[in-house]
Scaffold this active site. Structure first.
Site, PDB file in Angstrom:
ATOM      1  N   ARG A  77       0.343  13.858   4.483  1.00 24.44           N
ATOM      2  CA  ARG A  77       1.795  13.625   4.563  1.00 24.44           C
ATOM      3  C   ARG A  77       2.239  13.417   6.015  1.00 24.44           C
ATOM      4  O   ARG A  77       3.269  12.796   6.290  1.00 24.44           O
ATOM      5  CB  ARG A  77       2.574  14.775   3.898  1.00 24.44           C
ATOM      6  CG  ARG A  77       4.077  14.639   3.991  1.00 24.44           C
ATOM      7  CD  ARG A  77       4.823  15.456   2.920  1.00 24.44           C
ATOM      8  NE  ARG A  77       4.329  16.809   2.766  1.00 24.44           N
ATOM      9  CZ  ARG A  77       4.531  17.806   3.643  1.00 24.44           C
ATOM     10  NH1 ARG A  77       5.243  17.597   4.735  1.00 24.44           N
ATOM     11  NH2 ARG A  77       4.034  19.005   3.421  1.00 24.44           N
ATOM     12  N   LYS A 239       8.047  -7.038  -1.168  1.00 25.60           N
ATOM     13  CA  LYS A 239       8.373  -8.433  -1.413  1.00 25.60           C
ATOM     14  C   LYS A 239       7.339  -9.352  -0.736  1.00 25.60           C
ATOM     15  O   LYS A 239       6.177  -9.259  -1.047  1.00 25.60           O
ATOM     16  CB  LYS A 239       9.801  -8.698  -0.959  1.00 25.60           C
ATOM     17  CG  LYS A 239      10.804  -7.634  -1.464  1.00 25.60           C
ATOM     18  CD  LYS A 239      10.950  -7.619  -2.966  1.00 25.60           C
ATOM     19  CE  LYS A 239      11.747  -6.434  -3.496  1.00 25.60           C
ATOM     20  NZ  LYS A 239      13.071  -6.259  -2.919  1.00 25.60           N
TER      21      LYS A 239
END
Ligand SMILES: *Cc1c(COP(=O)(O)O)cnc(C)c1O
Length: 425
Positions: A77, A239
């Site tokens: 993390r 995208k």
């Protein structure tokens, strides 16, 4: 290439997108990076554990090693090898000192907002803006005491000043959150103009508002917001950068100081990019340049066809912006090409738009954009479903508007299918 060797800075983005951030010598010579699937890292000694933590929290350099991938990982993390590789590569493409990787574009945008904004602050955002960002700004942040002001024409100095004044009247202006070109209308923001206004606001209130730009629609190869005065550039990697509609990821690039603050908050929120996604992203970036070229060429063919069609009322592809208009002047200064997502309107309304959509098969009816496949959707009833009609229409989205993300198929097949479907309108 080691991290201290800066010869890579002279290379073209296409070259950096293929190999920057990974050195095969650090992974048994493997030509492609391994995926490091582990949650935690074993310290070689108690002193090394102390040094790693000192390096992470105090930025001490000596424990980070000199290779392309820093050593001294602690827990995934906080950071992991695939994330470091991806961040180095994105920073090179964005021409930034540093990048932070997130598990989605919205994770990147939310973390940016929570890093920069404090109760009482105001924020100006360009409009229209991605629906997730719109919801964060208008539904979530006001509950935390943050005042939000929309800005419609961000190429017009008087409009930018008016939005800044309105925000300042409500609280210290901390951030201009911009998106350019905007979804789905391709509205353009003059980044340099907004930066000048931010400087003037800074002189008045004693703290310069930061300028962030969502660069998802054009991506790092077609527009570099930092070069035009932005402090932070945000990308939904889901995208064009991911490019295959098979992952969710996001990034923010900027100075070491600002990105350091974002990474500190990311460690607490836990919204970092995980190893497999970072690895997929490294692979995707290798083909970003050729995908971008092909998608732009295909978009030119499709937009040109639609523009001349008697059943089409309007096409918003940036390549068709009229000479001499303010938006065209900013486009020429700011963008290297027109990208491949735009909208068009058919004559009529929802019924005509639906008739077209229901006759398509190569063009897929789905939200999202930037994948290898061409996607089309009807914004008023999908992506902008819960935006009230007046706000939708003010942003240029009518019942006859369709959004198109042109992919990598052969352009003749796309045009032929659209021609057949338009016969039904
Ligand atoms: C998709 C998108 C986002 C959000 O990205 P996710 O990865 O879906 O969270 C943000 N901004 C723009 C312009 C987008 O198109």
């Amino acid at each position: 290439m080691t991290r201290s060797d800066e010869t890579w800075k002279a290379l073209h983005p296409d070259t950096l997108a293929v190999g920057h951030g990974y050195d095969p010598r650090e992974a048994w010579g493997a030509a492609k990076p391994p995926i490091t699937l582990t949650s935690t890292y074993v310290y070689p000694s108690a002193q090394a554990a102390k040094d790693f933590h000192r390096a992470f929290f105090d930025g001490a350099a000596e424990a980070q090693g000199g290779g392309a991938i820093p050593s001294g990982f602690i827990y995934s993390r906080l950071g992991h090898p695939n994330l470091s590789m991806l961040e180095a590569r994105m920073a090179a493409l964005d021409r930034a000192e540093e990048t932070a990787g997130f598990n989605s574009g919205m994770a990147a945008i939310s973390t940016l907002a929570l890093t920069v904004l404090r109760p009482g602050d105001s924020v100006v955002h360009s409009r229209p803006i991605y629906s997730g960002a719109d919801n964060l700004l208008n539904l979530v942040l006001p509950d935390f005491g943050i005042q939000v002001e929309g800005l419609v024409d961000a190429c017009d100095e008087a409009a930018v000043n008016a939005a800044a004044d309105a925000a300042l009247a409500r609280g210290p202006l901390a951030l201009f959150m911009l998106e350019s070109p905007a979804n789905p209308t391709a509205a353009i923001v003059d980044i340099a103009l907004v930066r000048r206004v931010a400087e003037a606001v800074g002189a008045r209130q004693g703290r310069r508002p930061l300028v962030s730009v969502d660069n998802t629609f054009l991506g790092p190869l077609l527009q570099n917001p930092l070069a035009h005065g932005a402090d932070l550039t945000v990308t939904s990697l889901t995208k064009y950068c991911g490019g295959h509609s098979d992952l969710l990821a996001g990034s923010v690039s900027g100075s070491v100081e600002l990105i350091g603050r974002l990474k500190s908050l990311r460690m607490i929120l836990g919204n970092h990019m995980e190893p497999f996604t970072a690895w997929l992203m490294l692979r995707s970036l290798e083909s970003l340049a050729v995908r971008t070229q092909r998608a732009c060429a295909n978009a030119a063919a499709v937009a040109g066809f639609l523009e001349g069609h008697p059943k089409v009322a309007k096409v918003t592809w940036l390549g068709l912006l009229a000479e001499g208009t303010p938006a065209r002047n900013v486009y020429d200064r700011q963008c290297a090409a027109a990208g491949s997502t735009f909208s068009f309107a058919v004559h009529g309304g929802e019924a005509e738009a639906f008739r077209l959509l229901d006759r398509l098969s190569i063009l897929k009816l789905a939200v999202s954009l930037g994948g290898s496949e061409t996607l089309i959707c009807h914004p008023a009833t999908t992506t902008h479903y819960n935006v009230p009609r007046e706000r939708r229409e003010a942003g240029g989205i009518t019942d006859a508007t369709l959004r198109l993300s042109v992919g990598l198929e052969h352009p003749d097949d796309l045009v032929a299918e659209l021609a057949r479907a338009l016969e039904a309108v």
